[in-house]
Design a protein around this motif. Structure first.
Motif, mmCIF file in Angstrom:
data_model
loop_
_atom_site.group_PDB
_atom_site.id
_atom_site.type_symbol
_atom_site.label_atom_id
_atom_site.label_comp_id
_atom_site.label_asym_id
_atom_site.label_seq_id
_atom_site.Cartn_x
_atom_site.Cartn_y
_atom_site.Cartn_z
ATOM 1 N N UNK A 88 44.604 46.979 37.439
ATOM 2 C CA UNK A 88 45.792 46.298 37.958
ATOM 3 C C UNK A 88 45.692 44.779 37.757
ATOM 4 N N UNK A 89 44.526 44.223 38.049
ATOM 5 C CA UNK A 89 44.352 42.776 37.908
ATOM 6 C C UNK A 89 44.450 42.340 36.451
ATOM 7 N N UNK A 90 43.883 43.129 35.550
ATOM 8 C CA UNK A 90 43.946 42.794 34.126
ATOM 9 C C UNK A 90 45.389 42.795 33.632
ATOM 10 N N UNK A 91 46.136 43.838 33.988
ATOM 11 C CA UNK A 91 47.531 43.929 33.558
ATOM 12 C C UNK A 91 48.354 42.786 34.148
ATOM 13 N N UNK A 92 48.126 42.477 35.424
ATOM 14 C CA UNK A 92 48.858 41.387 36.065
ATOM 15 C C UNK A 92 48.525 40.052 35.426
ATOM 16 N N UNK A 118 41.867 38.680 30.236
ATOM 17 C CA UNK A 118 40.462 38.449 30.580
ATOM 18 C C UNK A 118 40.337 37.687 31.898
ATOM 19 N N UNK A 119 41.270 36.772 32.143
ATOM 20 C CA UNK A 119 41.261 36.028 33.410
ATOM 21 C C UNK A 119 41.447 36.967 34.596
ATOM 22 N N UNK A 120 42.355 37.922 34.462
ATOM 23 C CA UNK A 120 42.549 38.906 35.520
ATOM 24 C C UNK A 120 41.298 39.738 35.752
ATOM 25 N N UNK A 121 40.627 40.109 34.669
ATOM 26 C CA UNK A 121 39.393 40.892 34.784
ATOM 27 C C UNK A 121 38.284 40.095 35.467
ATOM 28 N N UNK A 122 38.129 38.840 35.057
ATOM 29 C CA UNK A 122 37.106 37.988 35.681
ATOM 30 C C UNK A 122 37.443 37.748 37.149
ATOM 31 N N UNK A 123 38.731 37.494 37.428
ATOM 32 C CA UNK A 123 39.142 37.197 38.792
ATOM 33 C C UNK A 123 38.904 38.342 39.769
#
Length: 275
Positions: A88-92, A118-123
């Motif tokens: 979900x975070x990656x897609x967002x 990638x920012x969503x994944x790291x976050x």
């Protein structure tokens, strides 16, 4: 503060540490030749193949399903939950970076979209086991916005980061670590648990960041003073495929350097003909 520092899968201890070290290295190395004009404005030095960049992003996205759920270190019911928050975070992040770059520059920049994912994944990496699905989406959305403006910021201070790694890993790693103190269902401020955990997260970020900056500065400085960390100007201009490997990655394809060389040769020939 009554609670321990929380970083489930490594927004700080993996990503921010790498980001701090990369930032220090970029400062020691300096920008690439031609990256910044005389007026200080950046010049675009685009990557060679955006399709391969996007493929690499998707491979990383898949790999994150081992990275985050794997940090559970057991086959528990929490594993699929972590996989969903991660996704979900990656897609967002990708959606937010698309919209942000479109509004900021007038075009939906693919490199920014990749970095947004990638920012969503790291976050989400720090809090993937403890935030709600809605919290995961919000963390990813904010990371996707932050990363775009972070890339612009580092360019504005002439820190040459060719792929935006510092913005993705350092800046969004910091955001993801802070987000635990806000969105974690058992610890976060937004769930009525006060500022205690947020304070611990800030303290951890500062302590780990300070150690990493000092340690990496010693390493980068030592390397620069001894064996060197930069190729010669000639090697940089002809490209490291040729300078270090003795071959071209795209032999037979017309490249900008070929056009420039041909133009220079034609101008030289014309000069002799006019004499």
């Amino acid at each position: 503060f009554g609670n321990g520092f929380s970083d489930f899968a490594g927004s700080t201890v993996v990503h921010s540490v790498g980001g701090w070290a990369a930032l220090v290295g970029a400062i020691f190395l300096g920008p690439r030749i031609g990256k910044y004009r005389a007026d200080g404005q950046p010049s675009a030095l685009p990557g060679h193949n955006m399709s391969l960049s996007m493929l690499g992003c998707l491979i990383l996205w898949i790999g994150w399903f081992g990275f985050n759920p794997g940090s559970e270190l057991a086959a528990t019911e929490n594993v699929p939950y972590i996989a969903v928050t991660t996704n979900l975070a990656a897609a967002a992040g990708g959606v937010a970076a698309t919209i942000t770059s479109w509004l900021a520059s007038g075009k939906p920049d693919l490199s920014m979209i990749i970095n947004g994912i990638l920012a969503g994944l790291v976050g989400i990496t720090a809090g993937c086991a403890g935030v709600s699905y809605g919290g995961a989406v919000l963390i990813g959305l904010i990371a996707g916005v932050i990363v775009v403006f972070s890339v612009f910021f580092f360019d504005s201070i002439q820190v040459d980061d060719p792929v935006g790694a510092t913005s993705v890993h350092l800046v969004c790693g910091i955001w993801g670590t802070l987000a635990v103190g806000l969105f974690d269902r058992d610890l976060g401020l937004f769930y009525g648990h006060g500022f205690g955990q947020l304070g611990v997260q800030i303290l951890g970020i500062v302590a780990i960041g300070a150690f990493t900056v000092i340690a990496s500065a010693i390493v980068w400085g030592g390397l620069k003073a001894t064996i060197g960390i930069r190729v010669t100007e000639e090697d940089e201009l002809i490209g490291l495929d040729i300078a270090e490997h003795g071959m071209e990655a795209y032999s037979g394809f017309v490249k900008d350097a070929d056009i420039e060389a041909e133009t220079a040769s034609e101008n030289l020939t014309a000069g002799f003909s006019n004499r």
